[in-house]
Design a protein around this motif. Structure first.
Motif, PDB file in Angstrom:
ATOM      1  N   HIS A 188      -2.999   2.951  10.153  1.00  0.00           N
ATOM      2  CA  HIS A 188      -3.459   3.703  11.578  1.00  0.00           C
ATOM      3  C   HIS A 188      -4.384   2.766  12.612  1.00  0.00           C
ATOM      4  N   ASN A 248       0.567  -1.351  -0.028  1.00  0.00           N
ATOM      5  CA  ASN A 248      -0.146  -0.328  -0.577  1.00  0.00           C
ATOM      6  C   ASN A 248       1.446   1.008  -0.160  1.00  0.00           C
ATOM      7  N   ARG A 303      -6.408   6.238   0.800  1.00  0.00           N
ATOM      8  CA  ARG A 303      -7.717   4.781   0.624  1.00  0.00           C
ATOM      9  C   ARG A 303      -7.661   4.933   2.213  1.00  0.00           C
ATOM     10  N   GLY A 304      -7.630   5.535   3.438  1.00  0.00           N
ATOM     11  CA  GLY A 304      -7.592   5.294   4.954  1.00  0.00           C
ATOM     12  C   GLY A 304      -6.865   5.352   5.294  1.00  0.00           C
ATOM     13  N   LEU A 305      -5.063   5.534   4.761  1.00  0.00           N
ATOM     14  CA  LEU A 305      -4.329   5.185   5.110  1.00  0.00           C
ATOM     15  C   LEU A 305      -2.930   6.032   5.340  1.00  0.00           C
ATOM     16  N   PRO A 306      -2.007   5.906   6.471  1.00  0.00           N
ATOM     17  CA  PRO A 306      -1.156   6.895   6.696  1.00  0.00           C
ATOM     18  C   PRO A 306      -0.353   6.999   5.414  1.00  0.00           C
ATOM     19  N   LYS A 337     -15.230   3.834  -4.668  1.00  0.00           N
ATOM     20  CA  LYS A 337     -15.388   2.268  -4.138  1.00  0.00           C
ATOM     21  C   LYS A 337     -17.006   2.871  -3.559  1.00  0.00           C
ATOM     22  N   PHE A 373       1.649  -0.392   6.727  1.00  0.00           N
ATOM     23  CA  PHE A 373       1.390   0.604   8.082  1.00  0.00           C
ATOM     24  C   PHE A 373      -0.761   0.922   7.493  1.00  0.00           C
ATOM     25  N   ALA A 380      -9.984   1.002  -4.880  1.00  0.00           N
ATOM     26  CA  ALA A 380     -10.571   1.532  -3.491  1.00  0.00           C
ATOM     27  C   ALA A 380     -10.707   2.854  -3.338  1.00  0.00           C
ATOM     28  N   ASN A 434     -15.156   2.582   5.847  1.00  0.00           N
ATOM     29  CA  ASN A 434     -14.756   4.448   5.087  1.00  0.00           C
ATOM     30  C   ASN A 434     -14.587   3.734   3.377  1.00  0.00           C
ATOM     31  N   GLY A 435     -16.443   3.120   3.037  1.00  0.00           N
ATOM     32  CA  GLY A 435     -16.213   2.169   1.735  1.00  0.00           C
ATOM     33  C   GLY A 435     -15.927   0.869   1.299  1.00  0.00           C
ATOM     34  N   GLN A 436     -15.477   0.477   1.936  1.00  0.00           N
ATOM     35  CA  GLN A 436     -14.309  -0.877   2.193  1.00  0.00           C
ATOM     36  C   GLN A 436     -15.025  -1.589   2.525  1.00  0.00           C
ATOM     37  N   PHE A 492     -11.840  12.227   5.792  1.00  0.00           N
ATOM     38  CA  PHE A 492     -10.076  11.974   6.837  1.00  0.00           C
ATOM     39  C   PHE A 492     -10.189  10.054   6.783  1.00  0.00           C
ATOM     40  N   GLN A 493     -11.550   9.408   6.254  1.00  0.00           N
ATOM     41  CA  GLN A 493     -10.887   8.490   6.088  1.00  0.00           C
ATOM     42  C   GLN A 493     -11.045   7.785   4.754  1.00  0.00           C
ATOM     43  N   LEU A 494     -11.768   8.119   3.945  1.00  0.00           N
ATOM     44  CA  LEU A 494     -11.604   8.143   2.133  1.00  0.00           C
ATOM     45  C   LEU A 494     -10.340   8.762   1.351  1.00  0.00           C
TER      46      LEU A 494
END
Lengths: 494, 368
Positions: free
Chosen positions: B56, A159, A415-418, A263, B54, A260, B84-86, A410-412
């Motif tokens: 959160h 990711n 893709r919600g990743l840091p 979605k 990695f 992703a 989160n839409g997943q 924030f979540q999107l």
């Protein structure tokens, strides 16, 4: 298995309806599979062939169990490819097959026309098969365990890509000019005029600037990059087969990234169109109840869970209505009379056109950012929930529009990743790697972060470092290949 | 049809087995496996194997949902799936329920605790043969000729060689076409075994002690079942007197009163004498007690019974002394003294659940 004549007739009919509504898609190939084969394809992410890896087996087992115990069932699967491949479950009733087909045509339209998908490989089916062949060949040559372990390592980093980078055309670095002078340029002057023509303080300043410049040029990479995988592919001391596998993983990650990223939109769009096609064109009287049952199952919401199908389709319908009635723009926004707002109708009829535009240009982030309105949130009873550490329970924490939108965005985002970027590839001037976590208020999951860091080290092969915030304090986590070290970080790293 | 994914699936299962083996000692000291056992399958909960990324930290995160309720309404203790839409394609922290057959479990137990295979005694030379049809072969007796396969071969050959004719007299079967059912014979040495469990149920044996016995005997059963075709299990409880009971009673009775161990041994002797003649049976005796025998005289009697009669009739005698809140008794030491290096006597002290696996090793490590 090719389609039975009756299914083929259904396909022709539905394709006709979809085209009549203005959907524009790649040719679609439907395949009818029994549930085991369908589960296989699903475990492979929609493809008939992938490289060998145990996680596909794990997914398969779960799907298989879910099916056996009647917990879940895959209705529809479609892959972004030209031609588009989609799968039908053999034992589904005709009405289900119709819904799936209609749904698939809309997905395919989305794949073809949404700009975020424009850079994906449309021959991915073949590419995946090639990847599989390559990985198999490596397995034959170097042994299954060795390859599998390396794939595990790579997957842990999959990711760390930057889906936006595909759209940025950076200027190609110009051919490096001859080494520019290391010292400040002096103007020609007579000896006695030297101090005036080339004043020492200016020269000193210039010298310092040049030094900084060359210092900066030495920093590597010149700018922090979020495409960590690319950086690793290019600069890690890897064997050829390792480099190849890492780039396979990277390529596949880029292929899946837009899905992703969209979605909510993708499912919303497909749901919008299957319900349109079914209810306006396709349903026979006998099928209405079954259709309604399944459709409501698709868009059902459970407390504390967001259903992308539901949110997506409602938002598309909302947009259509707003642009049909002209409920947008300055005049509408400034209208404070609630009564007037609810009756607002300018009879613009631009709704259909607008949603096609939205499906072309948006991804989930911009979709929510631009089109989620306060009225929509209220009507759909949306809320924000939080974890209450005192009770150990999740609770509704707010129904304010601002917070809902913030949370969603924030979540999107990413893709919600840091956000993790390569800050320095020559940290401490010792060839160490420095990754920086751009802290956005939510800390990393530390046990995972450590394991992932270990995998980064396996690829980079020199010590690796991660700067992040732990308990709100900047920390540097290092892994040397043998031990983990953690230290406070006083100055910003690199 | 074999699917391509089977290979990955198989690989995944191998990894799972590895994980189970890794944690086997943990499973041994916990009783929960026994509760969840089916007929010959046992399901073991494993945390899903996940590839680290990695990500959160999720707990603080919360999310967006849809539905009724005021601020403060509780949604539930379980992690709701990230909104989160997943939803649907991103499995959260699921617990994987893995099914293992008891046989595989025994195999793992053997490997992990390095238990030697048991060398059964008794009817070593008496074997039973079992034959099963398993496939098709090009040779065999005519009585086993597989007509359809033979016909197919004939058609294939005649089509390939261009001699096929529709009209009768039709194509002819030649020798090379013929296919026969083939079988495989497996030879099973007929070994039968019996386990006699004896347990002290006097007042000093509490729930915890019984739990230990329960867990340990589960693993012993599993291991012995793996080695013997037929396994009979008998249960004896004793305080001052011994009686034979069923499994349920064995694990749940609690009585008070003194402890006269010889009563149990005498009953065991009776049972082996009448039901399990030495020539045909492999008999295993396991005795669990806290070791507080009534009198030294009775201990002498026990030793005598063992030495003179019981040991000659059985493969292995195991005594496990379970530590009780009242301390450990003398019996273990007495036995140790009486049988310093007897091959057929295994003694073990089980202090807590954690030492169960060690005690299993001590009991079964002799390969008898």
């Amino acid at each position: 298995m090719s389609l039975s004549p009756s299914l083929a007739a259904l396909q022709r009919a539905i394709e006709g309806h979809a085209r009549a509504y203005g959907l524009d898609f790649f040719p679609v190939v439907f395949e009818v599979l029994d549930y085991r084969k369908l589960n296989q394809v699903a475990a492979y992410g929609g493809f008939p062939t992938r490289y060998p890896h145990w996680r596909f087996g794990m997914d398969f087992e779960q799907l298989q169990k879910g099916y056996t115990f009647g917990l879940q069932r895959i209705y529809e699967m479609v892959i972004n490819n030209d031609p588009c491949y989609a799968y039908l479950l053999e034992c589904n009733a005709d009405v289900d097959q119709k819904v799936v087909m209609a749904h698939v045509y809309a997905h395919c339209d989305f794949f073809k026309n949404n700009v975020w998908f424009s850079k994906t490989n449309r021959k991915m089916m073949d590419e995946m098969a090639n990847h599989a062949t390559r990985v198999r060949r490596y397995m034959d040559r170097y042994g299954v365990d060795k390859i599998e372990n390396f794939i595990d390592t790579c997957l842990s980093l999959e990711n760390l890509i930057d889906p936006h980078s595909l759209f940025i055309v950076r200027e190609r670095p110009k051919a490096e000019k001859e080494e520019s002078p290391r010292t400040a340029r002096r103007l020609k002057s007579k000896e006695y005029m030297q101090d005036y023509i080339n004043p020492p303080d200016v020269l000193a300043l210039e010298e310092k600037r040049i030094l900084e410049e060359s210092e900066r040029r030495k920093s590597f990479p010149a700018e922090p990059t979020r495409d960590v995988l690319k950086f690793l592919v290019e600069y890690s001391p890897l064997e050829n087969w390792q480099r190849d596998i890492l780039s396979i993983i990277r390529e596949e990650a880029y292929y899946f990234a837009p899905q992703a990223q969209s979605k909510i939109m993708n499912e919303g769009w497909a749901t919008y169109w299957h319900s349109k096609i079914m209810t306006e064109r396709c349903l026979t009287d006998a099928e209405v109840v079954d259709y309604a049952d399944h459709h409501s199952g698709t868009v059902a919401t459970h407390a504390g869970r967001l259903n992308p199908y539901k949110l997506g389709v409602e938002l598309f319908r909302d947009i259509e209505e707003r642009w049909d009635k002209g409920r947008f723009g300055k005049e509408f926004d400034e209208c404070e009379d609630l009564h007037e707002r609810t009756r607002w109708d300018k009879k613009l009829g631009q709704g259909r056109e607008k949603i096609f535009e939205v499906r072309r240009f948006c991804n989930d982030v911009t979709f929510i950012d631009n089109y989620l309105t306060e009225e929509f949130c209220r009507r759909n009873k949306m809320f924000v929930y939080e974890f209450n550490s005192k009770t150990g329970l999740y609770q509704i924490s707010s129904r304010s529009f601002r917070e809902i939108k913030l949370k969603l965005l924030f979540q999107l985002t990413n893709r919600g990743l840091p956000f993790i970027e390569v800050a320095d590839g020559n940290y401490r001037n010792k060839g160490e790697l420095l990754l920086r976590h751009r802290y956005e208020g939510v800390p990393l999951r530390m046990d995972y972060a450590r394991d992932t860091l270990r995998n980064v080290q396996r690829v980079w092969q020199r010590p690796v470092n991660l700067s992040t915030l732990v308990d709100e304090k900047p920390r540097l986590i290092s892994y040397t290949g043998e031990t983990f070290e953690e230290a406070d970080l006083h100055e910003p790293a690199a | 049809m074999i699917l391509r994914i089977e290979q990955d699936h198989h690989r995944f299962k191998q990894i799972i087995r590895g994980k189970i083996k890794q944690d086997l000692r943990k499973y041994i000291s916990r009783g929960e496996l026994i509760g969840r056992r089916g007929k010959d399958l046992i399901s073991i909960p494993l945390p899903q194997i996940s590839i680290p990324h990695f990500v959160h930290g999720s707990r603080q995160a919360g999310g967006v949902g849809q539905g009724d309720g005021d601020v403060g309404t509780v949604l539930g203790a379980a992690e709701p799936e990230e909104g989160n839409g997943q939803a649907g394609d991103a499995p959260g922290q699921h617990i994987l329920e893995v099914e293992v057959t008891l046989d595989e479990l025994a195999e793992m137990l053997g490997e992990e605790l390095e238990l030697p295979r048991i060398e059964p005694k008794g009817k070593k030379n008496i074997v039973t043969e079992r034959s099963r049809y398993i496939g098709i072969a090009p040779t065999g007796p005519e009585s086993l000729r597989h007509f359809r396969r033979t016909y197919k071969e004939m058609l294939k050959r005649s089509l390939a060689s261009g001699t096929y004719r529709r009209a009768l007299p039709g194509p002819f079967i030649i020798r090379e076409d013929k296919r026969y059912r083939s079988w495989r014979t497996t030879v099973l040495p007929e070994t039968t075994a019996a386990i006699l469990y004896m347990m002290d149920v006097s007042g000093s044996m509490g729930e915890e002690q019984k739990e230990i016995v329960r867990i340990e005997s589960f693993w012993i059963d599993t291991w012995l079942r793996h080695h013997y075709k037929g396994l009979e299990i008998r249960y004896i409880i004793h305080d001052a007197e011994a009686r034979e009971v069923d499994q349920e009673t064995f694990y749940h009775t609690r009585e008070s009163g003194g402890t006269v161990i010889s009563s149990a041994y005498r009953l065991a002797l009776d049972i082996t004498r009448t039901d399990y003649p030495t020539q045909e049976w492999n008999v295993y005796c396991f005795h669990f007690s806290d070791g507080d025998n009534w009198s030294q005289g009775d201990t002498q009697e026990c030793v005598r019974l063992l030495r003179e009669d019981l040991l000659a009739r059985i493969n292995l005698f195991c005594y496990g002394q379970v530590e009780s809140p009242y301390g450990t008794g003398q019996f273990l030491l007495d036995l140790k003294e009486a049988f310093p290096d007897e091959d057929t006597v295994a003694l073990s002290k089980i202090e807590s659940k954690e030492s169960i696996h060690q005690s299993i090793q001590e009991f079964l490590g002799r390969g008898r």
